[in-house]
Motif scaffolding. Structure first.
Motif, PDB file in Angstrom:
ATOM      1  N   SER A 233       3.256  22.063   8.389  1.00 21.28           N
ATOM      2  CA  SER A 233       3.466  20.771   9.045  1.00 21.28           C
ATOM      3  C   SER A 233       4.242  19.849   8.113  1.00 21.28           C
ATOM      4  N   THR A 234       4.801  18.787   8.682  1.00 26.58           N
ATOM      5  CA  THR A 234       5.564  17.834   7.866  1.00 26.58           C
ATOM      6  C   THR A 234       4.703  17.174   6.790  1.00 26.58           C
ATOM      7  N   PRO A 235       3.499  16.662   7.119  1.00 22.17           N
ATOM      8  CA  PRO A 235       2.670  16.072   6.050  1.00 22.17           C
ATOM      9  C   PRO A 235       2.291  17.088   4.973  1.00 22.17           C
ATOM     10  N   ALA A 236       2.099  18.338   5.381  1.00 24.45           N
ATOM     11  CA  ALA A 236       1.671  19.352   4.418  1.00 24.45           C
ATOM     12  C   ALA A 236       2.696  19.552   3.307  1.00 24.45           C
ATOM     13  N   TRP A 237       3.980  19.346   3.610  1.00 21.59           N
ATOM     14  CA  TRP A 237       5.007  19.483   2.584  1.00 21.59           C
ATOM     15  C   TRP A 237       4.750  18.525   1.423  1.00 21.59           C
ATOM     16  N   ALA A 238       4.309  17.312   1.727  1.00 21.84           N
ATOM     17  CA  ALA A 238       4.028  16.339   0.669  1.00 21.84           C
ATOM     18  C   ALA A 238       2.865  16.808  -0.198  1.00 21.84           C
ATOM     19  N   PHE A 239       1.856  17.395   0.427  1.00 18.91           N
ATOM     20  CA  PHE A 239       0.711  17.884  -0.335  1.00 18.91           C
ATOM     21  C   PHE A 239       1.064  19.140  -1.130  1.00 18.91           C
ATOM     22  N   ARG A 240       1.891  20.016  -0.557  1.00 19.14           N
ATOM     23  CA  ARG A 240       2.308  21.225  -1.290  1.00 19.14           C
ATOM     24  C   ARG A 240       3.126  20.853  -2.528  1.00 19.14           C
ATOM     25  N   PHE A 241       3.912  19.782  -2.413  1.00 17.99           N
ATOM     26  CA  PHE A 241       4.672  19.314  -3.574  1.00 17.99           C
ATOM     27  C   PHE A 241       3.719  18.927  -4.701  1.00 17.99           C
ATOM     28  N   LEU A 242       2.643  18.237  -4.360  1.00 17.49           N
ATOM     29  CA  LEU A 242       1.675  17.808  -5.365  1.00 17.49           C
ATOM     30  C   LEU A 242       0.899  18.988  -5.927  1.00 17.49           C
ATOM     31  N   GLN A 243       0.666  20.004  -5.110  1.00 16.56           N
ATOM     32  CA  GLN A 243       0.004  21.210  -5.598  1.00 16.56           C
ATOM     33  C   GLN A 243       0.868  21.963  -6.612  1.00 16.56           C
ATOM     34  N   SER A 244       2.139  21.619  -6.674  1.00 14.92           N
ATOM     35  CA  SER A 244       3.067  22.273  -7.596  1.00 14.92           C
ATOM     36  C   SER A 244       3.081  21.620  -8.975  1.00 14.92           C
ATOM     37  N   ILE A 245       2.342  20.517  -9.142  1.00 16.75           N
ATOM     38  CA  ILE A 245       2.310  19.790 -10.414  1.00 16.75           C
ATOM     39  C   ILE A 245       0.960  20.078 -11.085  1.00 16.75           C
ATOM     40  N   PRO A 246       0.943  20.862 -12.164  1.00 14.58           N
ATOM     41  CA  PRO A 246      -0.320  21.323 -12.759  1.00 14.58           C
ATOM     42  C   PRO A 246      -1.251  20.209 -13.215  1.00 14.58           C
ATOM     43  N   SER A 247      -0.721  19.073 -13.627  1.00 12.81           N
ATOM     44  CA  SER A 247      -1.568  18.002 -14.158  1.00 12.81           C
ATOM     45  C   SER A 247      -2.236  17.168 -13.069  1.00 12.81           C
ATOM     46  N   PRO A 273       1.709  26.183  -3.594  1.00 13.36           N
ATOM     47  CA  PRO A 273       2.719  25.383  -4.289  1.00 13.36           C
ATOM     48  C   PRO A 273       4.128  25.816  -3.902  1.00 13.36           C
ATOM     49  N   LEU A 274       5.080  24.902  -4.053  1.00 15.15           N
ATOM     50  CA  LEU A 274       6.454  25.165  -3.661  1.00 15.15           C
ATOM     51  C   LEU A 274       7.165  26.034  -4.691  1.00 15.15           C
ATOM     52  N   GLU A 278      12.380  25.728  -2.883  1.00 12.28           N
ATOM     53  CA  GLU A 278      11.806  24.777  -1.937  1.00 12.28           C
ATOM     54  C   GLU A 278      11.722  23.373  -2.545  1.00 12.28           C
ATOM     55  N   THR A 279      11.368  23.300  -3.810  1.00 15.86           N
ATOM     56  CA  THR A 279      11.294  22.001  -4.487  1.00 15.86           C
ATOM     57  C   THR A 279      12.657  21.336  -4.532  1.00 15.86           C
ATOM     58  N   ASP A 280      13.679  22.103  -4.893  1.00 15.64           N
ATOM     59  CA  ASP A 280      15.040  21.552  -4.955  1.00 15.64           C
ATOM     60  C   ASP A 280      15.482  21.041  -3.584  1.00 15.64           C
ATOM     61  N   ALA A 281      15.159  21.794  -2.545  1.00 13.49           N
ATOM     62  CA  ALA A 281      15.535  21.382  -1.191  1.00 13.49           C
ATOM     63  C   ALA A 281      14.810  20.102  -0.795  1.00 13.49           C
TER      64      ALA A 281
END
Length: 377
Positions: A233-247, A273-274, A278-281
């Motif tokens: 989903s569109t909101p999930a992309w924002a959360f997946r981005f945050l899951q990609s940041i280990p800290s 995580p992205l 996917e992160t670059d896009a």
């Protein structure tokens, strides 16, 4: 529910922010307690045990309502976070009075997490000044067990955060910042993350969806994301981005309906995580969103040396861009409140000396005039 380890404890990776609870008849001061209670029950049943409130949320009613609802649960079954309201300078000499009132409003004997609220340009000097005794008092509450973990939230820029960390960093256990894929570059959240990582301070996230702006995107951008992950989903992309940041340990979302809560819990049942592609896009798409409204200032500062008023034009343009993109909000006015009256956008005399040397050919005088009008409005 995904879990994150923090000082030997497993925390739910998603927390319920109590700033945007359901309300009655659109009145922010009238929380729908029945609906909120259902949301809290559903959250607890599905692995969320972190709840975040503050003195000023919902016109001061958030602490009272949330505390009343949480009384139905064993105290050790949930984590409650609250904050000292330093966003209002008139509170600076009332730390003991406010802290005691917060415990009473929430109906608890201690806070699991407690924060210096909204460290920013406006209040950094007061937060650091010993005469108010804020740090000393809160540190004492931690020593006596009435605060389990002490941290801070920050809407201020990198220099402000660095000043705070230089003074109190060794005693800060966590930090809450506005972090999402749009602000990664737009508000230089990337640099703030790096700063906190240097201090080995775990990150709590606020505004993961930027007040809902990242929950619904344009048709074009939605299709771009769907092409990469059709099932997301569109909101999930924002959360997946945050899951990609280990800290990042805790992601707070101010959910105002049961359906929003259910959707977000569903996202946090899995960790996805992205990829680098996917992160670059995603970041490229975010840059395009910003460029639709933002002036292309590169911070070269040629303008500053040519301004007869001595204005920090790159800083003012950055605040102008934020104010325009958000459609108002408190960030720009808050930052400007720390500037002297003769350094405000309204101090621009329209001489256009800065425009004559601007490589980007930005109409600075027009922007300052528009900024002044928007602020007055």
């Amino acid at each position: 529910m995904i879990k994150r380890m923090f000082e030997g404890r497993a925390l739910s990776a998603l927390g319920l922010g109590a700033m945007r609870l359901p309300v009655i008849d659109g009145d922010d001061g009238k929380i729908d307690e029945a609906q909120t209670a259902r949301m809290v029950a559903y959250a607890m049943e599905h692995g969320i045990h972190y709840f975040d409130t503050a003195w000023g949320y919902h016109n001061g009613q958030s602490e009272t309502v949330l505390g009343s609802i949480l009384k139905a649960y064993p105290r050790e079954s949930y984590d409650l976070a609250d904050k000292f309201p330093g966003y209002d300078l008139s509170n600076m000499d009332k730390v003991e009075e406010i802290f005691e009132a917060q415990l009473k409003k929430c109906g608890v004997d201690y806070f699991d997490f407690y924060l210096f609220h909204n460290v920013c340009e406006m209040n950094i000097d007061a937060y650091l000044h010993e005469r108010y005794g804020i740090f000393a008092y809160l540190k004492k509450q931690k020593e006596t067990g009435r605060i389990r973990h002490l941290g801070f939230s920050a809407h201020g820029g990198y220099p402000v955060m660095k000043r705070f960390l230089d003074a109190y960093g060794k005693d800060m256990e966590f930090c809450q910042i506005q972090l999402n894929y749009l602000d990664w570059a737009f508000q230089d959240a990337k640099a703030k993350v790096s700063l906190l990582e240097e201090h080995r301070i775990p990150i709590w996230v606020m505004e993961p969806l930027r007040g809902g702006k990242l929950a619904q995107l344009s048709e074009e951008n939605t299709k771009r994301l769907q092409a990469l992950r059709p099932e997301e989903s569109t909101p999930a992309w924002a959360f997946r981005f945050l899951q990609s940041i280990p800290s990042v340990v805790m992601v707070l979302s101010g959910m105002s309906s049961l359906s929003q809560l259910q959707e977000n819990i569903c996202t946090f049942e899995t960790e996805r995580p992205l990829s680098e592609r996917e992160t670059d896009a995603l970041l490229g798409m975010a840059q395009g969103m910003v460029e639709q409204t933002a002036l292309p200032c590169t911070g070269c500062r040629y303008c500053v040396s040519h301004c007869p008023q001595g204005l920090n034009i790159p800083n003012l343009l950055a605040l102008y861009n934020e104010h325009c993109f958000t459609g108002g909000g408190f960030l720009a006015p808050m930052a400007l409140s720390a500037l002297a009256p003769d350094k405000q956008p309204s101090s621009c005399i329209g001489c256009k000396s800065c425009e004559a040397v601007c490589p980007q050919q930005i109409a600075v005088s027009k922007a300052m005039e528009d900024f002044s009008v928007k602020l007055e409005g």
